[in-house]
Every structure is written in structure tokens, then in C-alpha cells.
Design a protein around this motif. Structure first.
Motif, short mmCIF file in Angstrom:
data_model
loop_
_atom_site.label_atom_id
_atom_site.label_comp_id
_atom_site.label_asym_id
_atom_site.label_seq_id
_atom_site.Cartn_x
_atom_site.Cartn_y
_atom_site.Cartn_z
N PHE A 82 0.89 17.06 -4.19
CA PHE A 82 -0.09 16.04 -4.58
C PHE A 82 0.62 14.73 -4.92
O PHE A 82 0.20 13.65 -4.49
N ARG A 83 1.71 14.83 -5.68
CA ARG A 83 2.47 13.63 -6.06
C ARG A 83 3.07 12.95 -4.83
O ARG A 83 3.07 11.73 -4.73
N GLN A 89 0.83 7.40 -0.02
CA GLN A 89 -0.28 6.45 0.05
C GLN A 89 0.12 5.10 -0.56
O GLN A 89 -0.21 4.05 -0.02
N SER A 90 0.84 5.14 -1.68
CA SER A 90 1.26 3.88 -2.29
C SER A 90 2.26 3.15 -1.39
O SER A 90 2.26 1.91 -1.34
N MET A 91 3.09 3.90 -0.65
CA MET A 91 4.01 3.27 0.30
C MET A 91 3.23 2.61 1.43
O MET A 91 3.54 1.48 1.83
N VAL A 92 2.20 3.29 1.93
CA VAL A 92 1.37 2.72 3.00
C VAL A 92 0.68 1.46 2.48
O VAL A 92 0.66 0.43 3.16
#
Length: 156
Positions: A82-83, A89-92
Motif C-alpha cells: 500500500f505504501r 502515485q506521488s512520483m507520478v
């Protein structure tokens, strides 16, 4: 020490209660949680985590921390997955934001280049017009000088 458990597919009480996710560190009573191995017929050699106090007193079916190692590790893997998903997602999102920023900077640079070209062209036009004016004045002076010489040549 043996911990009595009926069924090998039975979920440990901690997981069923939803109190502990992953590998437990301490029991609710404050004691450390220690790793042990089951000697029961139902779960021979199966490893588990148990409250040190409950293990020392040989308590079973109590409210102290107890969790099978495989369940704890599965919880930990799920938590880390999950992490990782959130980090991906934060990188994208960061890449999208960075790309948007780069496009904005490119647009500003192109606008600045266009403005600079326009200003240079205007200045060059001013210089050319000034030079044309000087050439016309010089040409007028040359023509007047030639006429003056022609007139003087006829007079003399």
C-alpha cells in the motif's frame, strides 16, 4: 512452550480483533512480544508472536498479544505494498507537476524570445531609418555642390 490452537487456518485473536497490523512489538499490557514456536499437534513447529507475560504464565485464550508469524508478515507485506502504491502515485503526480512547470517555463522563454526579437527588429529599423536620413542629406549636399560647381563653371 506450546500454544494451543485448534485449527491451523484459524486467524489469531489479534488479527481478528484488528488491533495489530504487521509484526507486534509490545502487548497492550506493556510487555514485549516475543517469537515462539508451537508444539501443538494442530500446528507443530508453526512460529508465532506472543506476549512475554502470557508466555511466562502459560496463559492461553486470553486478551494478550498473540499472532502467527505468517499472518504478521502477510500484514506487513500488504502494508508495504500500500505504501509503495502511494509513493508511486506521488512520483507520478510529481512528474506531471514537473512536466507542467517545464511547459510553462518553455512558454515563458518563447514569449521572452519573441519580445526580444521584436525589440531588436524595432531598434534596427530605427537605425536603418536614421542612416537613410543621413544618406539623403549627404545626397542633397552632393547634388547642391554639383549644381554650385556647374553654375560657377558657367559663370567663370
Amino acid at each position: 512452550m506450546s500454544h494451543e490452537s485448534g485449527n491451523s487456518s484459524e486467524v489469531s485473536s489479534a488479527r481478528a480483533r484488528g488491533r495489530i497490523v504487521g509484526v507486534p512489538k509490545r502487548c497492550w499490557c506493556g510487555e514485549l512480544v516475543i517469537p515462539l514456536m508451537s508444539n501443538s499437534k494442530a500446528n507443530p513447529y508453526r512460529r508465532y508472536f506472543c506476549c512475554a507475560f502470557a508466555a511466562e504464565k502459560r496463559l492461553s485464550n486470553d486478551n494478550h498479544s498473540y499472532k502467527w508469524v505468517d499472518e504478521a508478515l502477510l500484514d506487513k507485506v500488504e502494508s508495504l505494498s500500500f505504501r509503495i502504491g502511494r509513493l508511486e502515485q506521488s512520483m507520478v503526480d510529481g512528474r506531471v507537476e514537473e512536466e507542467r512547470y517545464a511547459q510553462e517555463e518553455k512558454r515563458k522563454f518563447e514569449e521572452l524570445g519573441l519580445k526580444l526579437e521584436t525589440e531588436i527588429a524595432a531598434r534596427m529599423e530605427d537605425v536603418v531609418n536614421e542612416a537613410k536620413g543621413k544618406v539623403k542629406k549627404a545626397l542633397v549636399l552632393v547634388v547642391l555642390g554639383c549644381l554650385a560647381m556647374v553654375v560657377l563653371a558657367k559663370v567663370v
